[in-house]
Write a protein that holds these residues in place. Structure first.
Motif, PDB file in Angstrom:
ATOM      1  N   THR A  89      33.203  45.796  36.465  1.00 16.44           N
ATOM      2  CA  THR A  89      32.701  45.094  37.273  1.00 16.44           C
ATOM      3  C   THR A  89      31.535  45.017  37.931  1.00 16.44           C
ATOM      4  O   THR A  89      31.063  44.250  38.748  1.00 16.44           O
ATOM      5  CB  THR A  89      33.731  44.736  38.333  1.00 16.44           C
ATOM      6  N   GLY A 137      38.880  41.737  41.429  1.00 14.71           N
ATOM      7  CA  GLY A 137      38.061  42.207  42.548  1.00 14.71           C
ATOM      8  C   GLY A 137      36.504  41.851  42.558  1.00 14.71           C
ATOM      9  O   GLY A 137      36.275  40.834  41.531  1.00 14.71           O
ATOM     10  N   PRO A 138      35.912  42.662  43.235  1.00 10.99           N
ATOM     11  CA  PRO A 138      34.374  42.075  43.384  1.00 10.99           C
ATOM     12  C   PRO A 138      33.370  42.458  42.045  1.00 10.99           C
ATOM     13  O   PRO A 138      33.733  43.384  41.706  1.00 10.99           O
ATOM     14  CB  PRO A 138      33.854  42.835  44.604  1.00 10.99           C
ATOM     15  N   HIS A 152      44.479  47.352  34.047  1.00  4.37           N
ATOM     16  CA  HIS A 152      45.085  46.162  33.892  1.00  4.37           C
ATOM     17  C   HIS A 152      45.651  45.632  32.699  1.00  4.37           C
ATOM     18  O   HIS A 152      45.284  45.861  31.710  1.00  4.37           O
ATOM     19  CB  HIS A 152      44.081  45.149  34.519  1.00  4.37           C
TER      20      HIS A 152
END
Length: 152
Positions: free
Chosen positions: A43, A149-150, A28
């Motif tokens: 994450t 995202g999660p 990213h």
């Protein structure tokens, strides 16, 4: 017969190793202090536990962003991390609250601990010396393109 058995054993071990290896992470774009980095996101617990372990190099414009589901004092170590790093700790508002700079690889147990000292929700690991080179300061904020995202 033994040769065939050994070949089958080697192929089975290689297949298992490939299955166990984490897939390459998509990067990213993160912007900090007018500089762009290509970062992998960590994450979940498995990604955060692995971090940048076992890597022998990292490009100057790359890094890893650890994302936690809570804002708290975060503590890192360098076990099995082979490259020196800068650790930048950011709060829930993505503002830099503290740094651990030029953190050396851990060559033997016990490994030193590197706490944020203040509550943080994000930890950005960059090649050692990057923060000083770019004059990154406490209070600087980062932006990230795309969704995180999660987070687990």
């Amino acid at each position: 017969m033994i040769r065939r058995y050994l070949l089958l054993l080697v192929l089975t071990l290689l297949a298992g190793a490939c299955a166990a290896a984490p897939p390459p992470s998509a990067t990213h774009v993160l912007t900090l202090h007018d500089h762009t980095f290509h970062v992998e996101l960590a994450t979940n617990n498995a990604q955060r536990d692995l971090g940048l372990m076992h890597r022998t190099h990292m490009a100057a414009d790359h890094g890893m962003l650890f994302v936690f589901p809570y804002n708290a004092v975060q503590t890192f170590w360098m076990k099995n991390t082979l490259i020196p790093l800068d650790m930048l700790f950011f709060d829930k508002d993505r503002k830099l609250v503290s740094m651990q700079l030029n953190v050396p690889p851990c060559k033997a147990d016990p490994c030193a601990l590197y706490p944020s000292g203040k509550p943080a929700m994000y930890v950005l690991e960059l090649a050692a010396g990057t923060a000083a080179q770019l004059d990154i300061q406490t209070g600087d904020a980062f932006s990230l393109e795309g969704p995180i995202g999660p987070v687990r």
